[in-house]
Write an enzyme that holds these catalytic residues in place. Structure first.
Site, PDB file in Angstrom:
ATOM      1  N   GLY A 212       0.831  -1.209   0.000  1.00  0.00           N
ATOM      2  CA  GLY A 212       0.000   0.000   0.000  1.00  0.00           C
ATOM      3  C   GLY A 212       0.853   1.241   0.000  1.00  0.00           C
ATOM      4  O   GLY A 212       2.051   1.188  -0.281  1.00  0.00           O
ATOM      5  N   ASN A 213       0.237   2.367   0.285  1.00  0.00           N
ATOM      6  CA  ASN A 213       0.990   3.628   0.355  1.00  0.00           C
ATOM      7  C   ASN A 213       0.329   4.544   1.376  1.00  0.00           C
ATOM      8  O   ASN A 213      -0.675   4.180   1.992  1.00  0.00           O
ATOM      9  CB  ASN A 213       1.079   4.272  -1.032  1.00  0.00           C
ATOM     10  CG  ASN A 213      -0.280   4.584  -1.604  1.00  0.00           C
ATOM     11  OD1 ASN A 213      -0.991   5.439  -1.092  1.00  0.00           O
ATOM     12  ND2 ASN A 213      -0.666   3.869  -2.654  1.00  0.00           N
ATOM     13  N   ARG A 214       0.890   5.731   1.527  1.00  0.00           N
ATOM     14  CA  ARG A 214       0.502   6.581   2.665  1.00  0.00           C
ATOM     15  C   ARG A 214      -0.672   7.509   2.371  1.00  0.00           C
ATOM     16  O   ARG A 214      -0.999   8.369   3.187  1.00  0.00           O
ATOM     17  CB  ARG A 214       1.708   7.417   3.090  1.00  0.00           C
ATOM     18  CG  ARG A 214       2.839   6.559   3.623  1.00  0.00           C
ATOM     19  CD  ARG A 214       4.161   7.299   3.532  1.00  0.00           C
ATOM     20  NE  ARG A 214       4.184   8.438   4.405  1.00  0.00           N
ATOM     21  CZ  ARG A 214       4.720   8.440   5.612  1.00  0.00           C
ATOM     22  NH1 ARG A 214       5.275   7.348   6.083  1.00  0.00           N
ATOM     23  NH2 ARG A 214       4.713   9.523   6.344  1.00  0.00           N
ATOM     24  N   SER A 215      -1.324   7.362   1.233  1.00  0.00           N
ATOM     25  CA  SER A 215      -2.422   8.282   0.902  1.00  0.00           C
ATOM     26  C   SER A 215      -3.585   8.137   1.899  1.00  0.00           C
ATOM     27  O   SER A 215      -4.001   7.031   2.224  1.00  0.00           O
ATOM     28  CB  SER A 215      -2.921   7.977  -0.509  1.00  0.00           C
ATOM     29  OG  SER A 215      -4.095   8.700  -0.751  1.00  0.00           O
TER      30      SER A 215
END
Ligand code: CTP
Length: 406
Positions: A212-215
């Site tokens: 995933g990512n930090r959005s």
């Protein structure tokens, strides 16, 4: 025609000596055709009686959250208002608003409204220059509140200095501008079908782990809410669930929750064609080649997860020809504008909104953002650090201007 004619304005009066000047503001607004509802704090009433305001406004001045005929006066006032003008605003009132305190009717109304707010500070120089006052006002301006700075001049008790309430002309001119700006935007997207994506996609490794990512999805949600406020029919395809304001009903924002890039791509494809697509989501560029159906156990050995590329949804939409105005986003940490220019060219978007996610208070998970909007036509618009809702306003203003120019 007067910019105030027929407009519903809540005039918040707080307890400083300049409260007597709010009487004149009230009179002039009413003369200009506004429907004014005065809301007085307890302290304001020590300076000017509510009867004065009620008589001028032709409407009962409102005083209390609890002793009102309306069981939820703050919600009614907040929803009905087209502008809230706090005049004068004491240091206490500014601090309470900045902190989100709502222990009186005015504080609660300010929290309950989506209308533009104009604040007119008035206080002694020492209080005006105190860092707490400056910090509180900065927080308010970051959230989109307009501040009419006080002037230098005679103050209560014979003192002279900065902190005197601004002249009625500049207060009224600022109030008129705030009304005009919000009025111009309202309805500007009426009838448009708008698709917005928000949040980071989650690409499963196994049933409990993902790439995933930090959005956080905050900018995408702000865009969806603002587009709905402008009359658009919005579908928000998001990977995260966040609260939507009460003013946004399910008929104006249809929330579709997805997890992966593939699901997001399908959800969008099912809803095309669209007048505007805003791809604010941080789509993972890669996904595990095969998700393991059961939780992987640790072996103590190094682990290799093979990733394969995800489809580039934005580029596909750019090629599809089924989107009227396509807006892409770019999160960068270096060569910010050059990378954004490249994305504008390769993805077929009409606009690319780029932010430097390594800059302070900008990008992932912050409530504020600073962006540059690049247009395929070559022009650039820079939006300095502002609340994500205000950044959304600027982006949608640019979208509307672009559509009008075609
Ligand atoms: N995007 C997309 N599909 C992908 C990757 C990105 O639709 N597989 C969209 C994003 O929603 C965003 C834009 O493309 O609107 C740019 O995303 P970004 O991650 O900044 O760029 P990438 O194309 O992924 O390029 P890179 O990661 O190399 O910077």
């Amino acid at each position: 025609m007067s910019p105030f004619a027929g407009r519903r304005i809540v005039l918040g009066v707080t307890g400083g000596i300049a409260a007597y000047k709010a009487v004149e503001i009230c009179r002039r607004l009413v003369e200009a055709g506004a429907h004014v509802t005065p809301v007085l704090t307890e302290a304001a009433r020590r300076f000017v009686g509510e009867v004065t305001f009620s008589a001028l406004a032709g409407e009962r001045a409102r005083l209390s959250l609890f002793e009102d005929e309306d069981p939820i006066p703050h919600i009614t006032l907040g929803r009905r208002a087209e502008l809230i003008l706090v005049c004068p605003a004491t240091a206490r009132a500014i601090g309470a608003y900045a902190a989100g305190l709502c222990d009186d009717l005015l504080g609660a109304t300010l929290l309950a409204t989506r209308a533009p707010v104009v604040v007119c500070p008035a206080m002694h120089t020492e209080m005006w220059e105190h860092p707490a006052t400056g910090d509180n006002l900065r927080r308010l301006t970051e959230r989109g509140v307009t501040v009419v700075a006080p002037e230098e001049g005679p103050l209560a008790g014979g003192d002279v200095g900065a902190g005197r309430l601004a002249a009625p002309e500049s207060i009224l001119a600022t109030a008129a501008e705030a009304l005009a700006a919000s009025g111009a935007a309202a309805g500007s997207m009426a009838g448009l079908r708008v698709l917005v994506t928000a949040g980071g996609t989650r690409e499963p490794i196994d049933p409990v782990r993902f790439v995933g990512n930090r959005s956080s999805g905050k900018q995408g949600y702000a865009l969806a809410v603002e587009a709905a406020a402008r009359g658009a029919k919005v579908t928000l395809v998001a990977t995260v669930q966040r609260p939507l304001p009460e003013s946004v009903g399910p008929e104006s924002v249809d929330l579709v929750l997805v997890e992966t890039a593939e699901e997001m791509r399908t959800a969008l494809a099912d809803r095309l064609p669209a007048d505007v697509v805003l791809m604010a989501a941080a789509v993972a560029d890669y996904r595990p080649a095969a998700a393991v159906p059961e939780k992987m156990k640790k072996t103590g050995e190094p682990l290799t997860v093979t990733l394969e590329p995800n489809p580039d949804i934005l580029a596909e939409l750019g090629r599809s020809g089924s989107v009227g105005t396509l807006v892409g986003f770019a999160a960068e940490t270096s060569d910010v504008l050059a990378n954004a220019e490249a994305k504008l060219r390769t993805k077929g978007a009409d606009l690319i909104v780029v932010n430097d996610v390594s800059a302070p208070r900008s990008g992932f998970d912050h409530d504020t953002n600073a962006v540059t909007i690049l247009a395929a036509a070559g022009d650039r618009t820079t939006i300095p650090l502002a609340a994500k809702r205000d950044v959304a306003r600027a982006i949608l203003d640019r979208v509307t201007a672009l559509r009008a120019s075609r």
